[in-house]
Design a protein around this motif. Sequence first.
Motif, short mmCIF file in Angstrom:
data_model
loop_
_atom_site.label_atom_id
_atom_site.label_comp_id
_atom_site.label_asym_id
_atom_site.label_seq_id
_atom_site.Cartn_x
_atom_site.Cartn_y
_atom_site.Cartn_z
N ASP A 100 8.64 -10.80 -5.21
CA ASP A 100 8.52 -9.77 -4.67
C ASP A 100 7.02 -9.60 -4.06
OD1 ASP A 100 10.93 -8.89 -5.36
OD2 ASP A 100 10.34 -8.19 -7.16
N LYS A 102 4.09 -6.88 -1.99
CA LYS A 102 3.80 -5.46 -1.84
C LYS A 102 3.72 -5.46 -0.19
CE LYS A 102 -0.19 -2.45 -2.19
NZ LYS A 102 -1.63 -2.27 -2.48
N ALA A 108 11.57 0.59 -0.08
CA ALA A 108 11.90 -0.39 -0.77
C ALA A 108 13.33 -0.58 -0.76
CB ALA A 108 11.30 -0.44 -1.94
N THR A 116 14.25 -1.49 -8.77
CA THR A 116 13.28 -1.48 -7.21
C THR A 116 11.98 -1.04 -7.80
OG1 THR A 116 15.02 -1.09 -5.95
CG2 THR A 116 12.99 -0.55 -5.26
N PHE A 118 7.96 -0.40 -7.14
CA PHE A 118 7.04 0.35 -6.19
C PHE A 118 5.54 0.62 -6.99
CE2 PHE A 118 9.25 3.90 -8.17
CZ PHE A 118 8.50 4.92 -8.34
N ASN A 171 18.15 0.83 1.65
CA ASN A 171 16.63 1.12 1.49
C ASN A 171 16.48 2.43 1.14
OD1 ASN A 171 15.17 -1.48 2.70
ND2 ASN A 171 16.61 -1.08 4.64
N GLY A 191 5.98 0.24 -1.39
CA GLY A 191 7.10 -0.31 -1.93
C GLY A 191 7.10 -1.92 -2.10
N TYR A 192 7.93 -2.58 -2.63
CA TYR A 192 7.75 -4.11 -2.83
C TYR A 192 9.17 -4.51 -2.07
CZ TYR A 192 3.70 -4.35 -5.71
OH TYR A 192 2.43 -4.52 -6.23
N GLY A 193 9.14 -5.60 -1.56
CA GLY A 193 10.37 -6.39 -1.23
C GLY A 193 10.51 -7.57 -1.43
#
Length: 226
Positions: A100, A102, A108, A116, A118, A171, A191-193
């Motif tokens: 993950d 940032k 996210a 999820t 964040f 999303n 958010g984080y992906g």
Amino acid sequence: MSVYDSIGLSTVSSVKAQNEAEAAKKGNSTLGQEEFLSLLTTQLSYQDPTNPVDNSQMVTQLAQLNMVSGIASLNDSVNDLTANVTSSQALMASGLVGQDVKLNTNSAYFNGTDATQFMIDAGSGATGMKVSITDASGALVNEIDLGDGSGDINLYWDGTDKNGNTVPSGNYSFAVTGRQNGANTAIPVYGYGTVSSVTLGNGIKDTVLNLQGGGTIQMSEVKNFG
């Protein structure tokens, strides 16, 4: 084929092999130092005694040859350096798959199962913070009281709406409000992906991380990992 080739990444050996193969196709059409000296010797052997070869011209030609040879050697060194950088990027980038990262956005991706992540930046401190979660259409999904806090705070949303039902994958955006210095204010949120795959750079273009659910981020933009 190495493990990196199987996922579309290049290593030093594969890059050098590709360069050597391309050089072999072009053939050796350049004039090297040995060939030049051989031609020069032949020229001196058959020169006209009444009109000998100008020494300054020979020195100039030899200097030009040395310059070309030096540039070719420098080019080889740059190619080797590029191959090493590419290999290092391949090793680093391949290790990011599944991690993950940032994002510089308040959105996210929720995969329908896992929570999820964040992060909020409450600065020197904020009170009465509340996060509002909206879907891709802008519809409000849930509101959650976060209480008080300061600095960077990592949080997780379990993917449920205000009724406790799990929402579809997609999303989602996070907006956080709170009070700072006696006034209501918006709190920065990120958010984080999850990295799903990597598009390796070529020395000019940066390596790109492809995120789960769509979207990309350049590797140089990554500042934090989940």
